[in-house]
Design an enzyme around this catalytic site. Structure first.
Site, PDB file in Angstrom:
ATOM      1  N   ASP A   1       0.833  -1.210   0.000  1.00 19.25           N
ATOM      2  CA  ASP A   1       0.000   0.000   0.000  1.00 19.25           C
ATOM      3  C   ASP A   1       0.865   1.255   0.000  1.00 19.25           C
ATOM      4  O   ASP A   1       2.051   1.217   0.352  1.00 19.25           O
ATOM      5  CB  ASP A   1      -0.959   0.007   1.208  1.00 19.25           C
ATOM      6  CG  ASP A   1      -0.241   0.004   2.559  1.00 19.25           C
ATOM      7  OD1 ASP A   1       0.823  -0.650   2.668  1.00 19.25           O
ATOM      8  OD2 ASP A   1      -0.731   0.657   3.492  1.00 19.25           O
TER       9      ASP A   1
ATOM     10  N   GLU B   1       0.185  -1.220   5.807  1.00 18.91           N
ATOM     11  CA  GLU B   1       1.265  -0.702   6.660  1.00 18.91           C
ATOM     12  C   GLU B   1       1.057   0.767   6.986  1.00 18.91           C
ATOM     13  O   GLU B   1       1.296   1.212   8.102  1.00 18.91           O
ATOM     14  CB  GLU B   1       2.625  -0.896   5.970  1.00 18.91           C
ATOM     15  CG  GLU B   1       3.835  -0.631   6.878  1.00 18.91           C
ATOM     16  CD  GLU B   1       4.302   0.808   6.937  1.00 18.91           C
ATOM     17  OE1 GLU B   1       5.109   1.136   7.817  1.00 18.91           O
ATOM     18  OE2 GLU B   1       3.855   1.630   6.111  1.00 18.91           O
TER      19      GLU B   1
END
Ligand SMILES: [Zn+2]
Length: 486
Positions: free
Chosen positions: A122, A189
């Site tokens: 991400d 994350e």
């Protein structure tokens, strides 16, 4: 009598000076004996093209409350499957937490504890209104001026792709690891990593797997940050700081501002913030910051080297100096940063409450509890309440003596013969913290070459990686797999 005492004093000072000089001179660099290895024959331009393709897929973590970019993650998974056919065919792939990936490359020797290399898929959003400031659009993945441009080229799609590039290369050469290797790629994350790294870690724990170490993004290769050292330095983080956000609420009697009380809510909250800034958490020099200085001192100019080599005498001077700087201060203490203040809405009305938000980055050694207690004591006002909004404790400090650390250190020297290697402390957070329960040690390092101008690119405008450096990073993982696997 006085003369005798003076002579004694001069004698003591002389002895101290001699000890300082001797300790300083003896603190010389270890000879870095590393065999040079031939660089792996990879097609860096083709690899750069694949990273560019991944950048075009908008796997954005907008916020904790926003829905997951599920379709984008599906598209990225499909791209990875297509781009790395040998990995897809030969490694076990599991989708965990909905969108995170765990690859298993089984080793031939089950007596060796596995190693886990990680990254995250991400990215953070582009700040609205800044899109036009990019040299090339943020999701273009364009290759120009010797660089790959766009969100994720530094943080952190390049880790994911580079690890898979290295595995694909090794599979094409018929490489078989003796130690089991895991590749773990989280999907959240940037919003805490609970559903990605958190669940992968739990999945490993359920199977009774204990890792020798994990290697994650974290610190990088930087130049021009340590006084007196011109060589680039690869910092391998042994720990990451904790994170704590406290909300302070001051209460007072509300009403009309024509008859104000002696202390208003706004005044109380302001005083609380001022007291916190005047009474910071105490500074101290401990691992990993102390290990970092010890490792680099031999390469420093005489004066600095003398102070660091003689901490038995000059420790307080050193800590005092470090505590004055910006980034050096962050290395030696839990930092205090007031980030939001609010209270009142009308010029002639006394608000009954006022709030402030203060963000702390917790040094290993301190905890959420010790920081909160410090804050309550420093404010010392029953009208100002303190509540925890969000927090995680600092990571533990991983070993500098482990085989894993030595292996990563050696790999850096082999692939980057021009750099010094030192342990470090990561000031931001990473997914690594989720693996503490299943890993003996956790290291945080990605060999991106950073100059001072590159730091704002992370989460900022004009994020990009030089193609040459991307090639070095792939070669680093190729070598790492060889060194780790045996
Ligand atoms: Zn990241």
């Amino acid at each position: 009598m006085i003369k005798k005492a003076l002579l004694g004093l001069v004698g003591i000072i002389l002895i101290l000076l001699i000890v300082i000089v001797v300790r300083t001179v003896l603190n010389s660099p270890d000879s870095q004996l590393t065999e040079k290895i031939a660089p792996a024959d990879i097609n860096v331009d083709a690899a750069a093209g694949r990273l560019g393709e991944a950048v075009r897929i908008r796997t954005i973590s907008e916020s904790r409350d926003a829905p997951v970019a599920a379709e984008a993650f599906d598209a990225l998974h499909a791209l990875l499957d297509r781009s790395y056919p040998l990995v897809t065919a030969q490694l076990k792939k599991e989708v965990i937490g909905g969108h995170s990936l765990l690859y298993t490359w089984k080793g031939s020797d089950p007596s060796l504890k596995p190693a886990l290399f990680m990254g995250h898929m991400d990215v953070v959003p582009v700040e609205p209104g800044t899109e036009d400031q990019w040299t090339h659009p943020p999701y273009s993945g364009k290759i120009a001026n010797g660089a790959i441009w766009g969100r994720g080229t530094l943080d952190d799609k390049l880790s994911v792709l580079a690890i898979l590039e290295a595995a694909e290369y090794q599979l094409s050469k018929g490489f078989k690891p003796t130690r089991t290797l895991y590749f773990a790629f989280g999907h959240d994350e940037e919003i805490g990593g609970k559903n990605g790294a958190g669940k992968i870690s739990a999945h490993l724990k359920d199977q009774g797997i204990q890792l020798a170490y994990t290697l994650d993004e974290g610190m990088v290769i930087v130049q021009g940050v340590m006084p007196g050292i011109d060589d680039p330095i690869a910092f391998i983080a042994l720990a990451e700081k904790g994170y704590l956000t406290l909300e302070l609420t001051a209460t007072a009697v509300g009403g009309h501002s024509s008859i104000p009380p002696r202390a208003t809510a706004v005044g109380k909250i302001s005083k609380a913030i001022a007291r916190l800034e005047e009474n910071r958490m105490p500074a101290s020099l401990q691992s990993p910051a102390s290990d970092m200085l010890d490792t680099l001192a031999p390469h420093m100019p005489f004066g600095l080297k003398a102070v660091i080599s003689n901490r038995w005498l000059l420790g307080p001077v050193l800590v005092g100096q470090l505590g004055k700087g910006g980034s050096t201060n962050a290395m030696v203490r839990t930092t205090t940063a007031a980030t939001i203040i609010a209270g009142g809405s009308k010029d002639n009305v006394l608000p009954s409450t006022a709030q402030a938000t203060v963000n702390f980055r917790i040094l290993p050694g301190d905890t959420i509890e010790t920081v909160t207690r410090h804050v309550e004591q420093v404010i010392g006002n029953p009208d100002v309440s303190v509540s925890i909004k969000q927090g995680n404790n600092p990571s533990r400090v991983s070993s500098l003596q482990s085989d894993g650390y030595k292996m990563i250190h050696k790999t850096v020297q082999e692939v980057f013969p021009d750099v010094l290697v030192a342990p470090g402390l990561m000031l931001a957070g990473s997914d690594s913290k989720h693996y503490e329960a299943v890993a003996d040690n956790s290291y945080r390092f990605l060999p991106m070459r950073f100059g001072p101008a590159d730091i704002p690119r992370v989460h900022g405008t004009d994020e990009r990686i030089m193609v040459d450096n991307y090639g070095e990073i792939i070669r680093f993982y190729i070598r790492l797999m060889e060194n780790a696997a045996s």
